[in-house]
Write a protein that holds these residues in place. Structure first.
Motif, PDB file in Angstrom:
ATOM      1  N   LYS A 152      -4.390  13.829 -20.606  1.00  0.00           N
ATOM      2  CA  LYS A 152      -3.889  14.329 -19.335  1.00  0.00           C
ATOM      3  C   LYS A 152      -3.025  13.316 -18.608  1.00  0.00           C
ATOM      4  O   LYS A 152      -2.146  13.689 -17.816  1.00  0.00           O
ATOM      5  N   ASP A 153      -3.279  12.037 -18.863  1.00  0.00           N
ATOM      6  CA  ASP A 153      -2.499  11.025 -18.171  1.00  0.00           C
ATOM      7  C   ASP A 153      -1.241  10.617 -18.934  1.00  0.00           C
ATOM      8  O   ASP A 153      -0.604   9.607 -18.604  1.00  0.00           O
ATOM      9  N   ASN A 156       1.942   9.678 -17.257  1.00  0.00           N
ATOM     10  CA  ASN A 156       2.080   8.357 -16.635  1.00  0.00           C
ATOM     11  C   ASN A 156       1.896   7.199 -17.614  1.00  0.00           C
ATOM     12  O   ASN A 156       2.343   6.079 -17.335  1.00  0.00           O
ATOM     13  N   VAL A 157       1.247   7.476 -18.736  1.00  0.00           N
ATOM     14  CA  VAL A 157       0.894   6.416 -19.682  1.00  0.00           C
ATOM     15  C   VAL A 157       1.641   6.607 -21.000  1.00  0.00           C
ATOM     16  O   VAL A 157       1.697   7.707 -21.537  1.00  0.00           O
ATOM     17  N   THR A 217       5.403  14.808 -20.338  1.00  0.00           N
ATOM     18  CA  THR A 217       4.528  13.855 -21.031  1.00  0.00           C
ATOM     19  C   THR A 217       5.303  12.739 -21.721  1.00  0.00           C
ATOM     20  O   THR A 217       4.709  11.768 -22.202  1.00  0.00           O
TER      21      THR A 217
END
Length: 591
Positions: A152-153, A156-157, A217
């Protein structure tokens, strides 16, 4: 075990002798059509090692030179932000295509595009192995840390693929290590897109237009340094195509599926908003030349032979064909792959340039057509090439116009007479193969040997057909083109409904005519005279039982008689006699 030992012996024969059965060419064509043309840098397969940052011009670096058609569209600047559009219509269309694709992408495409960005391309293309994928992963020790579930991150990652437990995509020391080594070897054969990217300095799509929707993403993948973030050519596409060609060489049974998977990965770069269609096209063209160069390199002969041998004896066995096959639809594969060759750009150049076959390109078909020699694999490439005039594709050597998917379907034209000698004892495509393309041309097809060749196209070749050995199977109504058919000592099998022989038919005493009959309408039609001898074999299939006085052959005129008749599929106790009329062969059913 007996099968493996037999195949091992046959595969070793293939490897050690490299004595492919020749396709003999008899007509008065001089062969200049398939003569290679050098580029300003020379021949790619000779100069491929010069693809490095010490050589930064089209005349010194073959990877830059093979893509130099781009210089008709774009003049690179001194820095990334001062290049000049020489063909604004095409370059604007290039970015507009990205905008359209990113706006229309589906949730499946978004998911696949993320995986194809983050995973090692070597691992990603394994989908093309279809039913053998899981067996390959196990046998090669392949792995990835980019799971099917996207974190889900991820918006950002930045997640990076760390491979298997050893930090590799797969292991060269594994049971299928020779195949892994082949992929690794070609990937490391001066295959980098960095020199070309640095030379062309063409920005990424999202730098051209804020309407390009980069996958959320993958936003962490957007570089903040435009000067080292060129778009042309696509590195992911280059890598995936190299990987796919390497695996297709080792596993030619999945040749077109591997190519389609690579084209999907390239297309996913557009879906992600990270590359343009021209970037992807450039990546494919460069990769094709790199793969051919590595496969031609004598230092790699043992590597490629071992990969083919191990794949055939350890992977392509029934017990391994258990995985899901995303690429099992031939028509869909062909449609997608063909569209991605040009991305429907208009032909802006000369539309009538003859096809050019690059030096060494025939190696790309070496295991797909093991019964053909190098010259005649070149003829296949020549007759299946992409039309000229498309942006980027008209390089001097011809790498841009190669259509490997079409080439895997066999000849598209018999420019000269073609003699095919197959050896069924060698197994694989030596024992049985299919030519799917619609074949034109003035040449003649001569079938020798012991294997089976199936003709599936809507053929129009005019030189005729001669069978001297093995089985030549007609899987379409016009399988044998427009000429006469002479069966000297082999088998002609009619599999197609209502097969038409559009000339004469002559069968000598050692020949066999096999008719697979599914209904009363399943008739062999011979336009001109038919001279029969030898064996007539009748197979009644699909529970079909013939009635009395049923016509099985129609022709212009009958001469001669079959020496014997064999039947299969009749009810117990039934038999048939053959009656000959002026222009028909009729069944007389005896209960």
């Amino acid at each position: 075990m007996k099968f493996k030992k037999t195949f091992l012996s046959l595969a070793l024969t293939f490897i050690l002798s490299q004595s492919y059965s020749s396709v003999l060419l008899a007509r008065s064509v001089n062969g200049n059509e398939i003569t290679s043309h050098h580029a300003v840098y020379g021949y790619f397969v000779d100069e491929w090692k010069n693809n490095n940052t010490n050589n930064m011009s089209p005349s010194t670096n073959p990877a830059i030179g093979v893509l130099s058609g781009y210089l008709k569209l774009w003049k690179p600047g001194i820095s990334y932000d001062n290049g000049i559009k020489l063909n604004s219509d095409i370059l604007n269309l290039n970015i507009q295509k990205v905008i359209q694709i990113t706006y229309r992408r589906t949730s499946f495409q978004e998911h696949q595009a993320y995986l194809d960005d983050r995973r090692n391309q070597n691992y990603s293309v394994l989908d093309g192995l279809g039913p053998y994928k899981d067996a390959f992963i196990k046998g090669a020790g392949a792995g990835t840390t980019i799971t099917d579930v996207i974190p889900k991150d991820a918006i950002n990652v930045q997640y990076t693929d760390k491979g298997n437990a050893e930090g590799n995509w797969a292991e060269e020391s594994s049971d299928l290590g020779s195949v892994v080594k082949l992929v690794d070897t070609i990937r490391n054969s001066a295959a980098s897109t960095t020199p070309a990217k640095n030379y062309y300095k063409y920005p990424r799509p999202w730098r051209w237009s804020d309407k390009v929707k980069v996958l959320p993403t993958l936003v962490p993948e957007k570089s903040t340094n435009p000067s080292s973030d060129g778009g042309f050519p696509s590195g992911h596409t280059n890598a995936a195509t190299i990987d796919a060609i390497a695996l297709a060489y080792a596993v030619p049974e999945r040749y077109q599926e591997m190519l389609t998977r690579a084209s999907e990965l390239g297309n996913d770069r557009i879906v992600a908003g990270m590359h343009s269609p021209l970037d992807v096209i450039g990546g494919r063209v460069m990769a094709t030349a790199i793969a051919a160069s590595a496969l031609n390199n004598r230092d790699n002969t043992a590597i490629k032979n071992a990969a083919y041998l191990d794949a055939q004896t350890k992977l392509i066995i029934k017990e391994n064909a258990i995985s899901k096959d995303r690429f099992g639809n031939y028509s869909e594969n062909k449609k997608n792959y063909t569209q991605r060759l040009t991305y429907d750009f208009p032909q802006i150049g000369d539309k009538n340039k003859p096809m050019v076959v690059p030096k060494g390109a025939e190696v790309l078909l070496e295991t797909r057509f093991p019964y053909l020699d190098a010259e005649n694999r070149r003829w296949i490439l020549y007759t299946t090439g992409i039309p000229s005039g498309y942006p980027v594709l008209d390089d001097s050597e011809g790498w841009g116009r190669i259509n490997l998917f079409a080439a895997a379907d066999g000849y598209a034209s018999f420019v000269k007479d073609v003699t095919v000698t197959m050896d069924a004892s060698k197994g694989g495509f030596n024992a049985e193969d299919s030519w799917i393309n619609d074949i034109s041309g003035n040449g003649k097809l001569i079938k020798n040997g012991t294997g089976k060749l199936k003709l599936k196209g809507d053929n129009k070749y005019r030189g005729g057909t001669e069978i001297n050995g093995g089985d030549l199977e007609a899987d379409s109504k016009k399988a044998f083109g427009d000429g006469d058919v002479v069966n000297n000592s082999g088998m002609l099998t009619k599999e197609a409904d209502k097969l038409n022989i559009r000339g004469k038919y002559v069968q000598l005493g050692n020949g066999t005519l096999e008719l697979n009959i599914y209904s009363k309408n399943d008739v062999l039609r011979i336009k001109d005279e038919a001279n029969f001898n030898g064996v007539l074999k009748l197979n009644f299939l699909n529970r079909y039982v013939p009635t009395n006085k049923e016509v099985i052959i129609k022709c212009g005129k009958i001469g001669g008689r079959f020496s014997s008749v064999a039947t299969a599929g009749l009810p117990s106790g039934d038999r048939v006699n053959i009656l000959y009329k002026n222009d028909q062969v009729v069944l007389q059913v005896v209960k």
